[in-house]
Design a protein around this motif. Structure first.
Motif, mmCIF file in Angstrom:
data_model
loop_
_atom_site.group_PDB
_atom_site.id
_atom_site.type_symbol
_atom_site.label_atom_id
_atom_site.label_comp_id
_atom_site.label_asym_id
_atom_site.label_seq_id
_atom_site.Cartn_x
_atom_site.Cartn_y
_atom_site.Cartn_z
ATOM 1 N N TYR A 117 0.989 -1.123 0.130
ATOM 2 C CA TYR A 117 0.015 0.016 -0.030
ATOM 3 C C TYR A 117 0.837 1.312 0.155
ATOM 4 O O TYR A 117 2.011 1.214 0.135
ATOM 5 N N SER A 133 -4.986 5.030 0.014
ATOM 6 C CA SER A 133 -4.218 3.796 0.116
ATOM 7 C C SER A 133 -3.412 3.619 1.591
ATOM 8 O O SER A 133 -3.542 2.525 2.485
ATOM 9 N N GLY A 137 -4.509 0.836 4.290
ATOM 10 C CA GLY A 137 -3.481 -0.255 4.436
ATOM 11 C C GLY A 137 -3.122 -0.105 5.844
ATOM 12 O O GLY A 137 -2.748 -1.110 6.313
#
Ligand code: ARG
Length: 591
Positions: A117, A133, A137
Motif C-alpha cells: 500500500y 491507500s 493499508g
C-alpha cells in the motif's frame, strides 16, 4: 471470552442431543436491546427440515436449555431470545479490563502476509489518490497484527516507469541537466542544484501533456525510460538523484499520516527479477508477439461480453473483457504489469507468504487481474498463495467530483495535510489550546482517517473536513475527546478503579457496547474492512457520554460505586485507545 461463542456451544449441545442439524446456527447481538441481548433465528432456518413449526422447534430447545446467568425465551415466529445477567456481564467486563488483548480472541490459524500500500510515484507529486491507500493499508495491517497474523508492509514506489523518462527528458530540454551531459562529467559529484520538488511538480505535468500531442517527444521519452532501465549513464545517475529527492518527501508525508513500512522498495528493486521472469513466460510458451511487443494471453473461456447488435439480423459478436497483458514494449522497455509480476517473484524469494494484499484504487481492476493471472499461469505465485486486490473508491469533494483544494488541479498530499492541521488548530484555539502543532496534527489527521475509514472501502465518499472535525458526532475527534475526558477524570481521582459492578443501566450499556466493539475485530478481519470498528467505537463513546451525563463520578460518595465507575472509565479508555490505535489514529491527553 466470547459470550456469543459460549451461547452457541450451549445451544448446539442441546440441538445435537435432540438430533438436529446445527449447520445454520448463528447467534447474533440483539436488534431489539430492550427485549434481549442476543438472539438466533436458528429455528426459522432449520425447523422445516424436520417438518416442525419454527416456534415449536425453538420452544423444544429452550425447554432443555439451562445455563447459569442466561435466560432464554421464544418469540414469534421462532426467535430464541437470550438475556444475560448483570453478574455474567460484570465478569466479562472485569476480564476485559485485565486481559492484555482486551478480551479479543486471536485468529485460530494466523497468516504470514505482505501488504502493498502507499504506492506513491517518484518524481510526481503525491496527490489525494495516494491518500486512501496508506490510510486503509495501515489500519488493515494493524488489525491483522492485532489478530495474530505476521505482516510486513512494502510501499511499492512507482519508480521504473514512463514518468521517469518523461521528467528527465523535460528537465533536459529546459536546461537543468547540462552539466550531466558534458563529456567526461563526474556524475556522482554533480548536485541537482536548481532542481527542487517544485521543479519536478512543474516539469512532469508539462511533459505528460506534451506526450499526448507530440509523437516524436513521446518516442524520445520511451527511449529515456529504456536507458534508465538499462542503467545507461548519465540517465541512471540523474534518475537516482531525482528518486532520492522524491522519496524524502514521500517519507515525510507518510510519517505525518502515521503510515509506516517495513520495506521502502520500489518497482526498480525488482529489476533483477525482470529478465528471468520474462524468460520464464517465453520458456513456458505463454507469450506471443503483437506489433513488436511481447504479450501474454490471459482471457478465459466464456468470458466474452456480447457487443450490442446494430440490427436484428446482424450476427452476434463478442468482445473479450480481458485483453492480453503486455510484458515488454516495442522498444524493449518493461511496463507496470512486468514490474508487478517480477515483484511477486522477488517477494516469494524473500519469504513464504500465504497472501499478498494490494490496497489500490478501483481503477486498477484490469491491471491486477492481468498481474494475478500471469503470475498464476507461470507459477510465479504458488497455487496455494492468495493474491488479493482491495479496490477502494474515490475521495470526492462536496461537488461529487474527485476532491480538489482551492488551488485546483491535482491536489498535493502535503496541501491536504496542511489544511487538516490548520483547521484542527483553529478548533483547538476556540477551546483555549494554542500553538500545539502535534496535538493539531493528531486531531486533524485523526479526523480525516476516521472520516475515511467509517465508509465502506469500495465506495466513493465525500471529503467534508468540517463534518469530520466536529467534536460531537460520529467522528475521530469525538472519540479522542472521550479518551481525553477519561484521562482527566482518572488523573483527578488518582485511582483507576478495581472492579466493575453493574448497578445501573448506563454501565450495562457500556459493557454491552464493549462486547460489540470486541466482536467487530473478527468481522473486519474476515471482510478486509474497518467501518464496523469505527461505528462500534463511536457507539461505545456515546454510551460513555450518557454515563458521564447521568452520574457524578468523582463526587460519588458510595466507595463501591465510585470504584466501579472509575473502573468503567479505565475499561472504556483501554478499549477505545486500542481501537484508535488499530485505525492508525493517535490519542491526545487534552483537547
Ligand atoms: N504507483 C501506483 C499508482 O500510483 C500504485 C502502486 C500500487 N501497487 C502495486 N503493486 N501496483 O498508481
Amino acid at each position: 471470552m466470547d459470550l456469543r461463542a459460549i451461547l452457541k456451544d450451549e445451544i448446539e449441545k442441546v440441538a445435537k442431543k435432540l438430533g438436529y442439524n446445527t449447520d445454520r446456527l448463528v447467534v447474533s447481538f440483539s436488534n431489539v436491546p430492550l427485549l434481549c441481548d442476543f438472539q438466533t433465528n436458528y429455528a426459522m432456518t432449520t425447523a422445516k427440515e424436520y417438518n416442525k413449526k419454527p416456534f415449536d422447534f425453538a420452544q423444544e430447545i429452550v425447554d432443555k436449555l439451562k445455563v447459569d446467568g442466561f435466560e432464554f425465551s421464544v418469540a414469534m415466529p421462532g426467535f430464541i431470545n437470550v438475556k444475560v445477567s448483570d453478574g455474567v456481564l460484570a465478569n466479562y467486563a472485569n476480564y476485559v479490563l485485565k486481559d492484555k488483548d482486551f478480551g479479543v480472541e486471536k485468529v485460530a490459524s494466523p497468516r504470514n502476509i505482505i501488504m502493498d500500500y502507499g504506492g506513491a510515484n517518484v518524481a510526481k507529486a503525491l496527490h489525494v489518490g495516494h491518500l486512501r491507500s496508506p490510510i486503509i493499508g495501515e489500519a488493515l495491517k494493524r488489525l491483522y497484527r492485532f489478530m495474530g497474523d505476521s505482516v510486513v508492509a512494502d510501499t511499492h514506489l512507482g519508480d521504473w516507469g514512463l514518468q521517469m523518462g518523461l521528467t528527465i527528458l523535460q528537465l533536459k530540454l529546459d536546461g537543468y541537466l547540462d552539466e550531466f551531459f558534458k563529456a567526461g562529467a563526474k556524475l556522482d559529484a554533480i548536485e541537482l542544484k536548481n532542481i527542487t520538488l517544485e521543479t519536478l511538480n512543474e516539469e512532469y505535468p508539462k511533459a505528460s501533456s506534451r506526450k499526448d500531442v507530440d509523437e516524436e517527444f513521446k518516442k524520445q521519452a520511451d527511449d529515456f525510460t529504456l536507458y534508465i532501465q538499462q542503467k545507461k549513464e548519465p540517465y541512471y545517475t540523474i534518475y537516482k538523484k531525482i528518486r532520492h529527492l522524491s522519496v524524502e518527501e514521500i517519507k515525510k508525508n507518510y510519517a505525518t499520516l502515521n503510515a509506516t513500512f517495513d520495506y521502502w522498495y520500489g518497482e526498480s528493486d525488482a529489476d533483477e527479477y525482470i529478465e528471468p521472469t520474462i524468460q520464464l513466460f517465453i520458456d513456458k510458451g505463454l507469450t506471443r508477439e503483437s506489433e513488436g511487443a511481447l504479450v501474454v494471453d490471459i482471457a478465459r473461456e466464456g468470458e466474452h461480453i456480447p457487443i450490442p447488435k446494430k440490427s436484428e439480423d446482424e450476427e452476434q459478436r463478442y468482445k473479450n473483457p480481458m485483453p492480453p497483458a503486455i510484458i515488454k514494449k516495442y522498444n524493449g522497455a518493461v511496463l507496470y504489469a512486468t514490474t508487478d509480476i517480477a515483484t511477486i517473484a522477488m517477494r516469494n524469494k524473500m519469504d513464504k507468504y500465504d497472501e499478498i494484499i494490494y490496497i489500490v484504487d478501483n481503477r486498477q481492476e484490469q491491471h491486477f487481474t492481468q498481474v494475478f493471472r500471469c503470475s498464476k499461469l507461470a507459477g510465479i505465485s504458488p497455487e496455494n498463495q492468495k493474491l488479493t486486490y482491495i479496490a477502494f473508491g474515490t475521495m470526492n469533494g462536496k461537488d461529487g467530483k474527485p476532491f480538489k483544494t482551492r488551488s485546483g488541479g491535482v491536489v498535493r498530499l502535503s496541501e491536504v495535510i496542511d489544511m487538516l492541521v490548520s483547521k484542527a488548530a483553529e478548533k483547538l484555539k476556540s477551546n483555549g489550546i494554542e500553538n500545539n502543532f502535534e496535538v493539531a496534527r493528531r486531531i486533524g489527521v485523526g479526523a480525516m482517517k476516521f472520516g475515511d475509514l467509517s465508509n465502506i472501502v469500495s465506495k466513493d465518499y465525500v471529503f467534508d473536513l468540517d463534518k469530520f472535525l466536529s467534536f460531537d458526532g460520529k467522528t475521530g475527534p469525538y472519540i479522542q475527546y472521550t479518551i481525553a475526558r477519561i484521562n482527566s477524570i482518572l488523573s483527578k481521582a488518582q485511582n483507576e478503579g478495581k472492579e466493575i459492578n453493574i448497578y445501573s443501566s448506563e454501565i450495562r450499556d457500556i459493557v454491552y457496547a464493549v462486547m460489540k466493539l470486541n466482536s467487530a475485530y473478527a468481522v473486519c478481519y474476515k471482510d478486509y474492512s474497518l467501518n464496523l470498528l469505527c461505528s462500534s467505537a463511536f457507539d461505545l463513546a456515546k454510551a460513555f457520554s450518557t454515563l458521564y451525563n447521568n452520574h457524578k463520578i468523582l463526587s460519588e460518595e458510595d466507595d463501591k460505586k465510585r470504584d466501579s465507575l472509575l473502573a468503567v472509565c479505565s475499561l472504556v479508555k483501554r478499549v477505545l485507545s486500542n481501537a484508535l490505535y488499530v485505525l492508525g489514529i493517535d490519542t491526545v491527553d487534552k483537547m
